[in-house]
Design an enzyme around this catalytic site. Structure first.
Site, PDB file in Angstrom:
ATOM      1  N   LYS A 279      35.798  41.125  43.951  1.00  0.00           N
ATOM      2  CA  LYS A 279      34.893  40.116  43.404  1.00  0.00           C
ATOM      3  C   LYS A 279      35.661  39.180  42.467  1.00  0.00           C
ATOM      4  O   LYS A 279      36.669  39.581  41.890  1.00  0.00           O
ATOM      5  CB  LYS A 279      33.798  40.812  42.581  1.00  0.00           C
ATOM      6  CG  LYS A 279      32.736  41.505  43.400  1.00  0.00           C
ATOM      7  CD  LYS A 279      31.644  42.059  42.488  1.00  0.00           C
ATOM      8  CE  LYS A 279      30.583  42.790  43.279  1.00  0.00           C
ATOM      9  NZ  LYS A 279      29.824  41.944  44.207  1.00  0.00           N
ATOM     10  N   ARG A 353      25.093  49.694  50.935  1.00  0.00           N
ATOM     11  CA  ARG A 353      24.475  50.186  52.173  1.00  0.00           C
ATOM     12  C   ARG A 353      25.251  51.357  52.755  1.00  0.00           C
ATOM     13  O   ARG A 353      24.680  52.208  53.442  1.00  0.00           O
ATOM     14  CB  ARG A 353      24.349  49.024  53.173  1.00  0.00           C
ATOM     15  CG  ARG A 353      25.656  48.412  53.551  1.00  0.00           C
ATOM     16  CD  ARG A 353      25.492  47.014  54.144  1.00  0.00           C
ATOM     17  NE  ARG A 353      25.297  45.991  53.122  1.00  0.00           N
ATOM     18  CZ  ARG A 353      25.134  44.698  53.391  1.00  0.00           C
ATOM     19  NH1 ARG A 353      25.126  44.269  54.653  1.00  0.00           N
ATOM     20  NH2 ARG A 353      24.975  43.833  52.411  1.00  0.00           N
TER      21      ARG A 353
HETATM   22  N1  BES Z   1      26.219  45.063  43.914  1.00  0.00           N
HETATM   23  C1  BES Z   1      26.370  43.948  44.755  1.00  0.00           C
HETATM   24  C2  BES Z   1      25.126  43.060  44.788  1.00  0.00           C
HETATM   25  C3  BES Z   1      24.890  42.205  43.578  1.00  0.00           C
HETATM   26  C4  BES Z   1      25.672  41.105  43.312  1.00  0.00           C
HETATM   27  C5  BES Z   1      23.822  42.481  42.744  1.00  0.00           C
HETATM   28  C6  BES Z   1      25.410  40.312  42.193  1.00  0.00           C
HETATM   29  C7  BES Z   1      23.553  41.669  41.652  1.00  0.00           C
HETATM   30  C8  BES Z   1      24.350  40.598  41.379  1.00  0.00           C
HETATM   31  C9  BES Z   1      26.622  44.401  46.187  1.00  0.00           C
HETATM   32  O1  BES Z   1      27.369  45.554  46.323  1.00  0.00           O
HETATM   33  C10 BES Z   1      27.390  43.312  46.839  1.00  0.00           C
HETATM   34  O2  BES Z   1      28.488  43.060  46.434  1.00  0.00           O
HETATM   35  N2  BES Z   1      26.801  42.674  47.858  1.00  0.00           N
HETATM   36  C11 BES Z   1      27.422  41.613  48.534  1.00  0.00           C
HETATM   37  C12 BES Z   1      27.157  41.783  50.016  1.00  0.00           C
HETATM   38  C13 BES Z   1      27.939  40.849  50.884  1.00  0.00           C
HETATM   39  C14 BES Z   1      29.407  41.198  50.817  1.00  0.00           C
HETATM   40  C15 BES Z   1      27.428  40.972  52.296  1.00  0.00           C
HETATM   41  C16 BES Z   1      26.830  40.301  48.022  1.00  0.00           C
HETATM   42  O3  BES Z   1      25.630  40.247  47.748  1.00  0.00           O
HETATM   43  O4  BES Z   1      27.588  39.367  47.836  1.00  0.00           O
HETATM   44 MN    MN Z   2      29.462  45.161  46.275  1.00  0.00          MN
END
Ligand code: BES
Ligand code: MN
Ligand code: ZN
Length: 499
Positions: A279, A353
């Site tokens: 990230k 997931r």
């Molecule tokens: N924990 C995150 C989701 C999230 C991001 C919650 C920001 C709250 C604020 C999750 O694990 C994630 O990173 N999801 C990705 C999925 C994508 C790679 C398909 C996302 O939402 O960017």
């Molecule tokens: Mn994530």
């Protein structure tokens, strides 16, 4: 915090403070009229002089009211009478509590539950008031070297209701509101804790602690046991971290063994760096809240156990970090889940997931009445619903409606998104049964589509709490959601199965 509830009139009220309300029109509530009568028009003067306009989110503290036995009156603005619905009632209560915290009063009598709110009875108002009062005392200063003493904490609240017939239901509601707030406090504490402290091992210890206090059954599976079960998806996420992953199972039995349980599955990623699909740096600290689903399962179980609710509930928490270590999962890796289905991991940041799918397969062994998973799953859900509603996706209409209703009652709302088959195609992989991502479009729905492939054997609902579990910015902190929603859902379930 200590609570009292009674059928009371204002004239006999002693103590350090009494809360009454006034609308924007200048119209006073019954209790306020009573104060005005006893004090020979003292309140009317204040309103007519424009010192209290009755606007929402305003409050005025008054001292030494003529002829009154109590030390202070807190006059709260209620806004427009036609608009005095759920939101306005909650806002007025919060305004009053906030104002009280700035006074020297540590005990207070509330005369707000007599004000009519459309479609809400006295029990609802009492439940909300108790919950908000406990919430207003919440602080998180465990990690400060010398925390400021909370000298102005409210110690005692007396809720005054007008009708004796409402007393039994209101007493019950008081217990529920307090239990919900105590559950939320636990959820908030776990979420707010620093991620170097709140690790998967720490969560497992907290589960044991909770089990001891409330006589729950607790089981913690480690890596070896998860390997034996074939949880290849969950373990793929854990590979990059030095912290060992845990699968935590908590069982609350409020009814006979034969009664099918409601199973709650909470995402417990104690820190989400994204893994190799790293990230960006900005606000990455907030990914300590990526275990908020797990924390809400803890909080809900605490509330349920505190109320001795006649229902069976199982909590399952897959807990791990998502880190980019030397042996971390790489984009392109293919793993086999506990269900036997294979997954091509195209993005290691779609890790929620992966841990949930194995936990959901594990849920089958409890022969559940319904399974609800709670997860900070997608950033896309924040874009879709903002910070107001939790995303709801389900394979069962009745369960879906029950959750929507419970959320409305608890003022902890969810909003449905479709789970149509048309979306399933986006998860196609050339190399495995499915990919773990479906592209940017409809990201919240494709994440739920992924989970739906592991929930065919039971009624299931998925709650995406990415936008609702915590607040960012100056007020950064856990919200304790969706503990009110889940607890209310379980209260209703218990009532229905015991009819
Ligand atoms: N924990 C995150 C989701 C999230 C991001 C919650 C920001 C709250 C604020 C999750 O694990 C994630 O990173 N999801 C990705 C999925 C994508 C790679 C398909 C996302 O939402 O960017
Ligand atoms: Mn994530
Ligand atoms: Zn995550």
């Amino acid at each position: 915090m200590e609570f009292g509830i009674k059928v009371a009139t204002l004239d006999k009220q002693r103590g350090s403070c009494v809360v009454v309300g006034v609308f924007e029109s200048g119209k006073m509530t019954d209790a306020a009229k009573e104060v005005d009568r006893i004090s020979d028009g003292y309140l009317k003067d204040i309103v007519s002089q424009g010192d209290m306009e009755g606007k929402a989110s305003t409050a005025l503290l008054l001292h030494k009211i003529p002829n009154l036995q109590c030390k202070r009156i807190l006059l709260v603005g209620l806004g427009k009478e036609q608009e005095f619905k759920d939101h306005a009632f909650i806002n007025a209560t919060q305004t009053a509590l906030r104002a009280l915290h700035n006074t020297g009063a540590t005990d207070c009598a509330f005369f707000l539950s007599d004000i009519p709110v459309p479609e809400r009875d006295s029990a609802w108002k009492v439940m909300q008031l108790a919950k908000l009062a406990v919430e207003s005392n919440y602080r998180f200063d465990k990690l400060k070297s010398s925390p400021e003493e909370n000298t102005k904490a409210l110690r005692k609240i007396t809720i005054c209701i007008g009708d004796r017939a409402d007393l039994p239901a209101s007493k019950e509601a008081l217990k529920q509101g307090a239990a919900i707030a105590h559950g939320m406090n636990l959820t908030k504490d776990l979420g707010n804790l620093a991620p170097n402290i709140c690790t998967p091992t720490y969560l497992a210890e907290q589960a044991k602690e909770l089990a001891k206090t409330y006589k729950l059954k607790v089981t913690v599976l480690d890596k070896k046991e998860m390997e034996k079960l074939g949880m290849g998806a969950l373990l793929a996420v854990a590979r990059g971290s030095h912290q060992p992953a845990k699968l935590i199972v908590l069982q609350y039995q409020g009814k006979g063994k034969k009664e099918k349980p409601v199973v709650l599955v909470g995402k417990g990623v104690t820190f989400d760096t994204g893994g190799i699909s790293l990230k960006p740096a900005a606000e990455m600290d907030e990914m300590k809240y990526d275990m908020s689903g797990a924390a809400s399962v803890f909080g809900t179980l605490k509330a349920v156990a505190e109320m001795n609710l006649p229902i069976n509930v199982v909590g399952i928490i897959p807990a791990t970090e998502n880190m980019p270590g030397g042996s971390a999962t790489k984009p392109g890796d293919v793993v086999t889940s506990m269900s036997g289905q294979t997954i091509e991991i195209l993005n290691t940041d779609a890790e929620g997931r992966l841990i949930l799918c194995d936990a959901l397969t594990y849920a089958e062994r409890f022969d559940p009445k319904a399974v609800i998973d709670i997860a900070t799953l997608t950033g896309a859900c924040v874009i879709a619903l903002g910070n107001v509603a939790t995303g709801l996706m389900s394979n069962n209409e009745e369960l879906s409606q029950a959750l929507i209703g419970a959320g409305e009652y608890a003022s902890d709302r969810v909003w449905p998104l479709p789970l149509w088959d048309d979306y399933q195609d986006l998860l196609k992989s050339n190399f495995a049964d499915m990919a773990n991502i479906g592209g940017r479009a409809g990201g919240t729905i494709t994440a739920a589509c992924f989970l739906s492939r592991y929930t065919k054997k039971f009624h299931w609902a998925h709650l995406d709490i990415a936008g609702t579990a915590w607040k960012s910015g100056k007020e950064k902190g856990s919200t304790g959601r969706p503990v009110p929603l889940l607890t209310n859902f379980l209260i209703t379930q218990a009532k229905e199965s015991n009819k």
